[in-house]
Enzyme design. Structure first.
Site, PDB file in Angstrom:
ATOM      1  N   GLN A 116       0.855  -1.174   0.000  1.00  0.00           N
ATOM      2  CA  GLN A 116       0.000   0.000   0.000  1.00  0.00           C
ATOM      3  C   GLN A 116       0.903   1.240   0.000  1.00  0.00           C
ATOM      4  O   GLN A 116       1.647   1.469   0.945  1.00  0.00           O
ATOM      5  CB  GLN A 116      -0.915   0.038   1.224  1.00  0.00           C
ATOM      6  N   HIS A 183      -3.228   4.380  -1.417  1.00  0.00           N
ATOM      7  CA  HIS A 183      -4.029   4.752  -0.256  1.00  0.00           C
ATOM      8  C   HIS A 183      -4.664   6.115  -0.505  1.00  0.00           C
ATOM      9  O   HIS A 183      -4.032   7.157  -0.352  1.00  0.00           O
ATOM     10  CB  HIS A 183      -3.142   4.799   0.990  1.00  0.00           C
ATOM     11  N   HIS A 186      -9.098   7.864   4.363  1.00  0.00           N
ATOM     12  CA  HIS A 186      -8.836   8.129   5.786  1.00  0.00           C
ATOM     13  C   HIS A 186      -8.167   9.465   6.086  1.00  0.00           C
ATOM     14  O   HIS A 186      -7.584   9.648   7.152  1.00  0.00           O
ATOM     15  CB  HIS A 186      -7.999   6.993   6.390  1.00  0.00           C
ATOM     16  N   TYR A 188      -5.590  10.975   4.382  1.00  0.00           N
ATOM     17  CA  TYR A 188      -4.202  11.154   3.971  1.00  0.00           C
ATOM     18  C   TYR A 188      -4.164  11.926   2.644  1.00  0.00           C
ATOM     19  O   TYR A 188      -5.199  12.376   2.156  1.00  0.00           O
ATOM     20  CB  TYR A 188      -3.492   9.807   3.910  1.00  0.00           C
ATOM     21  N   ARG A 236      -7.760   2.432  -2.726  1.00  0.00           N
ATOM     22  CA  ARG A 236      -8.543   2.425  -1.494  1.00  0.00           C
ATOM     23  C   ARG A 236      -9.114   3.820  -1.240  1.00  0.00           C
ATOM     24  O   ARG A 236      -8.380   4.813  -1.271  1.00  0.00           O
ATOM     25  CB  ARG A 236      -7.685   1.988  -0.311  1.00  0.00           C
ATOM     26  N   GLY A 346      -9.131  -7.301   8.838  1.00  0.00           N
ATOM     27  CA  GLY A 346      -8.086  -6.596   9.555  1.00  0.00           C
ATOM     28  C   GLY A 346      -7.781  -7.186  10.903  1.00  0.00           C
ATOM     29  O   GLY A 346      -6.974  -8.082  11.053  1.00  0.00           O
ATOM     30  N   ARG A 347      -8.491  -6.692  11.935  1.00  0.00           N
ATOM     31  CA  ARG A 347      -8.151  -7.070  13.307  1.00  0.00           C
ATOM     32  C   ARG A 347      -8.245  -8.564  13.568  1.00  0.00           C
ATOM     33  O   ARG A 347      -7.442  -9.112  14.327  1.00  0.00           O
ATOM     34  CB  ARG A 347      -9.065  -6.301  14.277  1.00  0.00           C
TER      35      ARG A 347
END
Length: 379
Positions: A116, A183, A186, A188, A236, A346-347
């Site tokens: 990424q 990316h 979010h 960025y 993304r 993810g988690r």
């Protein structure tokens, strides 16, 4: 659970079978529909991933994760990396050798892996930087809270960053990665251009949705030119920005189309729609998720993500909370209707490298809960 004739490969139960079907789009061939979501780890001192990072990614690939998306890797620009003492890049021979080892380890067990690529943009301003560090950059000098943190980028600076993305994409291809993810989510840098809350420019890079999309489209087109037509590019994107969870790029499907269609035309192969809860409808009047809308609008494959396999959503994670495993019924129903093509985890994968194979084999009682301390180690 049943087994094939060689008694080695478990055949998944019908309810989850779609997750373990092969996926192919152009040159990208995956053994399953499960993707490891990109998650910043901070275990690459001076930008260099060590053998522990390679082992960490390999463990997921050898347990039925079809595609590994790495943590964010900074493009070669002076202010791209929010903390070069712990986050990776491609900027040195040592870093490139480290990532080559990561790629080789994932490929050795039959997996696929993409980096990424990211520029932090103005979000870096919130992280203490060493003396002499390059200033943080952004389209209008505004952070996600609307506070002035710097000066707007010049057009020359924009062109420099576009070129740096292309350089990073070409490096990823040379290192043997199976594609790249850009990316654009979010809050960025790419997302700072896309969102009207952080883009107040009045030139060709700001104003209308079409103009705010120009920077992202130029990055994608430059990367496509650098890697050629057969190297997959995933993009993304998200509505929310950290920590402004109410932010929205698009208020309706028509506005979302204005964002995504130029990006598809510029060279995106797959859209990765980042949400905090994958099951939530994105717009009134439809049950479609953000990933579902991305696929319908662009006619390109889509990846869904957001609290897959866990009871507690992302907000709990940001508060330092853990979560127990949850049912996958909603996910498998959406996969069965082809609402989206791939699902990023993810988690759940952070806590349990064997999560996917346990799901495949019907061993839900063996799934490990996610605990916040998983952030501090490489399982």
């Amino acid at each position: 659970m049943t087994f094939t004739e060689n008694n080695l490969q478990a055949v998944p139960a019908p309810a989850v079978a779609k997750l373990f079907e092969p996926f192919r789009y152009g040159p990208l061939e995956l053994s399953s529909r499960i993707v490891m979501a990109p998650m910043a780890r901070g275990f690459s001192p001076n930008g260099v991933p060590g053998p522990d990072v390679a082992d960490y990614y390999r463990r997921r690939a050898e347990h039925q994760v079809g595609l590994v998306i790495t943590e964010n890797i900074s493009i070669p620009h002076p202010s791209a990396n929010q903390d070069p003492t712990i986050y990776p890049d491609f900027n040195s021979e040592e870093a490139r050798a480290g990532w080559k080892h990561v790629v080789d380890e994932v490929h050795r067990v039959g997996g696929k892996i993409i980096p990424q690529l990211m520029h932090t943009g103005i979000a870096r301003a919130a992280i203490p930087q060493p003396d002499g560090a390059a200033p943080s950059i952004s389209p209008s000098g505004l952070d996600v809270n609307g506070e002035q943190q710097g000066e707007p980028m010049t057009v020359e600076e924009i062109h420099e960053v576009v070129a740096a993305y292309a350089e990073a994409a070409a490096e990823a291809q040379r290192l043997g990665f199976d594609g790249i993810e850009l990316h654009g989510a979010h809050g960025y840098l790419i997302d700072q251009f896309l969102w009207e809350g952080t883009n107040h420019r009045t030139d060709e890079y700001g104003g209308s949705i079409a103009k705010r999309t120009r920077f992202a489209a130029e990055v994608i087109a430059a990367c496509r030119q650098a890697v050629g037509p057969d190297f997959p590019i995933i993009f993304r994107f998200s509505q929310w920005k950290f920590p402004v969870y109410t932010a929205r790029l698009a208020q309706n499907p028509e506005e979302l189309a204005e964002v995504l269609k130029p990006l598809a035309a510029a060279g995106v192969d797959i859209f990765h729609a980042s949400t905090r809860r994958f099951w939530e409808p994105e717009f009134e009047g439809s049950s479609l998720s953000l990933a579902g809308w991305a696929k319908q609008i662009t006619d390109q494959p889509a990846i869904s993500v957001g609290s897959v396999g866990l009871q507690q959503d992302f907000a709990g994670f940001m508060a330092g909370e853990g979560s127990e495993p949850s049912s996958l019924n909603d996910l498998t129903e959406r996969m069965a209707t082809s609402e989206f093509d791939l699902v990023a985890v993810g988690r759940a994968l952070l806590a349990d490298p064997a999560w996917a194979v346990k799901i495949r084999d019907g061993r839900e009682d063996e799934l490990k809960p996610f605990h916040a301390d998983a952030i501090g180690t490489l399982y």
